[in-house]
Write an enzyme that holds these catalytic residues in place. Structure first.
Site, mmCIF file in Angstrom:
data_model
loop_
_atom_site.group_PDB
_atom_site.id
_atom_site.type_symbol
_atom_site.label_atom_id
_atom_site.label_comp_id
_atom_site.label_asym_id
_atom_site.label_seq_id
_atom_site.Cartn_x
_atom_site.Cartn_y
_atom_site.Cartn_z
ATOM 1 N N ASP A 117 0.683 11.348 17.347
ATOM 2 C CA ASP A 117 1.055 11.514 15.939
ATOM 3 C C ASP A 117 -0.192 11.743 15.077
ATOM 4 O OD1 ASP A 117 2.702 11.670 13.760
ATOM 5 O OD2 ASP A 117 2.995 9.506 13.553
ATOM 6 N N VAL B 206 3.872 -0.858 4.324
ATOM 7 C CA VAL B 206 2.514 -1.299 4.628
ATOM 8 C C VAL B 206 1.965 -2.162 3.486
ATOM 9 C CG1 VAL B 206 0.188 -0.483 5.169
ATOM 10 C CG2 VAL B 206 2.159 0.794 5.987
ATOM 11 N N GLY C 232 6.087 4.491 4.803
ATOM 12 C CA GLY C 232 6.223 5.759 5.521
ATOM 13 C C GLY C 232 7.614 5.879 6.100
ATOM 14 N N SER C 233 7.728 6.675 7.182
ATOM 15 C CA SER C 233 9.042 6.972 7.749
ATOM 16 C C SER C 233 9.764 5.729 8.236
ATOM 17 C CB SER C 233 8.899 7.922 8.929
ATOM 18 O OG SER C 233 8.048 8.965 8.608
ATOM 19 N N LEU D 154 0.832 -1.213 0.000
ATOM 20 C CA LEU D 154 0.000 0.000 0.000
ATOM 21 C C LEU D 154 0.860 1.255 0.000
ATOM 22 C CD1 LEU D 154 -2.740 -1.002 2.601
ATOM 23 C CD2 LEU D 154 -3.075 -0.683 0.156
HETATM 24 N N1 LIG Z 1 -5.097 0.748 7.951
HETATM 25 C C1 LIG Z 1 -4.824 1.184 6.709
HETATM 26 N N2 LIG Z 1 -5.716 1.065 5.714
HETATM 27 C C2 LIG Z 1 -5.455 1.511 4.457
HETATM 28 N N3 LIG Z 1 -4.290 2.087 4.104
HETATM 29 C C3 LIG Z 1 -3.341 2.224 5.048
HETATM 30 C C4 LIG Z 1 -3.542 1.788 6.394
HETATM 31 N N4 LIG Z 1 -2.426 2.071 7.120
HETATM 32 C C5 LIG Z 1 -1.566 2.658 6.273
HETATM 33 N N5 LIG Z 1 -2.093 2.751 5.027
HETATM 34 C C6 LIG Z 1 -1.456 3.352 3.828
HETATM 35 O O1 LIG Z 1 -0.139 2.848 3.714
HETATM 36 C C7 LIG Z 1 0.752 3.869 3.304
HETATM 37 C C8 LIG Z 1 1.948 3.929 4.260
HETATM 38 O O2 LIG Z 1 1.483 4.223 5.562
HETATM 39 P P1 LIG Z 1 2.427 4.585 6.795
HETATM 40 O O3 LIG Z 1 1.516 4.792 7.959
HETATM 41 O O4 LIG Z 1 3.503 3.596 6.943
HETATM 42 O O5 LIG Z 1 3.154 5.877 6.357
HETATM 43 P P2 LIG Z 1 2.692 7.361 6.351
HETATM 44 O O6 LIG Z 1 1.558 7.562 7.323
HETATM 45 O O7 LIG Z 1 2.427 7.715 4.925
HETATM 46 O O8 LIG Z 1 3.987 8.131 6.857
HETATM 47 P P3 LIG Z 1 4.595 8.196 8.317
HETATM 48 O O9 LIG Z 1 5.239 6.892 8.600
HETATM 49 O O10 LIG Z 1 5.562 9.303 8.182
HETATM 50 O O11 LIG Z 1 3.490 8.474 9.285
HETATM 51 C C9 LIG Z 1 -0.057 5.162 3.246
HETATM 52 O O12 LIG Z 1 -0.420 5.407 1.902
HETATM 53 C C10 LIG Z 1 -1.296 4.856 4.056
HETATM 54 O O13 LIG Z 1 -2.430 5.556 3.553
#
Ligand SMILES: Nc1ncnc2c1ncn2[C@@H]1O[C@H](COP(=O)(O)OP(=O)(O)OP(=O)(O)O)[C@@H](O)[C@H]1O
Length: 563
Positions: free
Chosen positions: A154, A39, A34-35, A31
């Protein structure tokens, strides 16, 4: 420069589409990343509910020590016990080789950040109604967490998701699980835009810091741009700590703007708690409206499903009857004289009219069921007392009135398209209807709460929790450096680092407060200005480590160690 881990280089094939993880999750697709996590959308072969689509978050952690695993598991246990319609459900966590994995609910609508970005090109803002619906749902989730002495830490549009048109707050689990146990995992997110002033000026973090972040989210939902934004890190911190708070575009009501200003008060003690915000007369009115709308939607849906269930039964019965009739008629007609055939036709007509009567009767019964359920729900609400009594008194006319009030607030700057499940004319799935029922209970709960018995625990500080949030500057530097390398690649990171480090005053380095723009030279190396911001932060931290007193001269005061 020390060599750093690249999370994508190892184990990628273990998480490629079709791969099986922990003997139960089949990877569908990535998907995003992130940092500090990547995912994946996965299918859970051992899912206990109908929902087999889940999200697997993989964090590369290297080798975990035994006690760290235990601490993470305890934290995970706490998180999996949380149950709220506005919170992304946390299923479990486990260690797979050198990855720490977290399984959570999947939100098919993606995150709010993407939803806002989609609007950028259209020039149309979200309607006040839409913003309020989202705000109320987020507040309900935050209130639930704060009541349980859990801080999100966060909150940002990237961590707020949409599922079936409703809000789900996510990602609060990751930093909680990691902060207490792992050396280089941290609460630091790489996005300082939502951090409250007190995080920079002193080392405290409490529920009011979450409220500040929520204020930033509210502004972003309304204006489609960040509340505080600057490509120079120091200037961004100045804006947050000392700058004026932004106001929503003119098309939004003064009431909503006043709430935003309170949430963005520099003094955390003056910010309202989640419960106080929900009990603000303006928001409470909208909570009531939402509760009515939900009730109406659930009633309509109940009607639809009752009628369709009965219709299916009737249709099946009719089909069978017609089939038997035609078989009997064919058999009988063969040896009958004209008089007997006429009598047979009359009998058949009489039977058809009996069936028609039965159909009408069943239809009326299902209509009665709808009305009965509506009455009993209202009676239940009334029995529960408090403000719910007033719900009982509101008839359909005033419900109509409320909906019209919402609509009229749209204004020409807004997109009139209804984005939420409230506007949906389709029948609800069982899951949607359960979520809506859960939301409706939360809304009714708010209307029942009086301001006097509200959140005594809303003032908790992180220090009062049994979580050690403090992280040494050295650890932060290590983690930040790792993130920079992950995002930029080793070579580009080194180029940008030496460029900014060589002459910070000229190049937008850590001490530069004037220059908002990423210098041209940097633009050739780095596409996303956010990445320059990270390198500036790194330089700033290193400077802090060398000469902390210099930062006071930069006008930021003592930088807290809690971010
Ligand atoms: N529960 C979820 N359902 C659908 N998409 C998700 C879910 N959790 C994360 N994602 C998607 O996965 C991607 C990566 O998410 P992640 O939370 O790792 O990073 P981020 O929020 O983009 O950055 P950071 O780590 O800096 O907070 C994003 O596009 C996010 O929308």
């Amino acid at each position: 420069m020390e060599s750093l881990l690249n999370p994508e280089s190892n184990l990628t094939s273990l998480f490629s589409p079709g791969a099986s993880v922990a003997g139960r999750y089949t990877v569908q697709r990535k998907l995003g990343s992130g940092s500090f996590a990547t995912v994946y959308l996965v299918l859970d072969s051992k899912s206990k509910s109908d929902e087999d689509r889940k999200v697997l978050k993989r964090i590369l952690v290297g080798e975990l020590k035994g006690d760290e695993t235990v601490s993470s598991a305890k934290e995970a246990q706490l998180l999996s016990s949380l149950e709220h319609p506005a919170i992304v459900h946390f299923y479990c966590s486990f260690v797979e080789l050198d990855s720490f994995c977290i399984a959570t609910e999947y939100c098919e609508g993606g995150d709010l950040d993407n939803r806002i970005r989609d609007r950028w090109g259209t020039g149309r803002l979200f309607s006040e109604r839409q913003v309020l619906e989202w705000l109320i749902q987020i507040l309900l989730g935050v209130q639930y967490l704060h009541e349980r002495l859990i801080l999100h830490r966060d909150l940002k549009t990237k961590n707020i998701f949409l599922k079936n048109g409703m809000i789900k707050i996510g990602d609060f689990g990751v930093s909680r699980i990691l902060s207490g146990s792992l050396d280089y995992a941290t609460t630091f997110t790489g996005t300082p835009h939502y951090m409250s002033p007190e995080i920079f000026t002193c080392s405290s973090y409490d529920t009011k810091s979450d409220i500040w972040s929520l204020g930033c989210v509210l502004y972003e939902m309304g204006a489609l741009t960040r509340a505080f934004d600057n490509q120079s890190w120091v200037k961004l911190v100045h804006q947050i700590v000392q700058g004026p708070s932004p106001t929503l575009p003119d098309c939004f009501s003064s009431e909503l703007n006043a709430i935003l200003q309170r949430m963005l008060d520099k003094d955390p003690t003056k910010r309202p708690s989640a419960t106080e915000t929900l009990k603000t007369p303006f928001i409470e009115e909208n909570v009531k409206s939402l509760a009515f709308q939900l009730e109406d939607l659930l009633d309509r849906d109940l009607g639809k499903s009752c009628v369709s269930e009965e219709s299916a039964q009737i249709a099946a019965a009719l089909e069978q009857k017609v089939h038997l009739d035609s078989l009997r008629a064919a058999a009988q007609a063969q040896g009958l004289d004209p008089r007997e055939r006429r009598r047979l036709r009359q009998d058949q007509r009489a039977e058809r009219s009996k069936v028609q009567k039965a159909v009408d009767q069943l239809y009326q019964q299902s209509q009665k069921k709808v009305l009965k359920s509506r009455r009993s729900r209202k009676a239940q609400a009334s029995d529960e007392g408090g403000e719910l009594g007033s719900l009982d008194e509101v008839d359909q006319g005033s419900l109509q009135q409320t909906s019209e009030d919402w609509d009229s607030e749209g204004g020409s700057d807004f997109d009139e398209l209804e984005e939420t499940v409230m506007g949906s004319m389709l029948a609800l799935s069982v899951e949607q209807s359960c979520t809506l029922h859960a939301y409706q209970n939360c809304l009714l709960g708010i209307l029942q709460t009086s301001t006097t018995d509200e959140d005594q625990c809303d003032t908790l500080t992180e220090a009062s929790q049994d979580v050690n949030m403090t992280m040494s500057i050295e650890s932060k530097i290590k983690h930040l450096q790792q993130m920079c390398v992950e995002q930029l690649g080793d070579d580009v990171f080194q180029q940008v680092y030496s460029y900014l480090n060589s002459a910070p005053q000229q190049h937008g380095g850590p001490s530069d407060c004037e220059n908002d723009l990423v210098p041209e030279q940097l633009q050739t190396w780095v596409q996303d200005p956010q990445h320059c911001l990270m390198v500036q932060q790194l330089l700033f931290l290193k400077e802090q480590l060398r000469e902390p007193s210099d930062l006071k001269q930069a006008g930021i005061g003592t930088l807290g160690t809690d971010w």
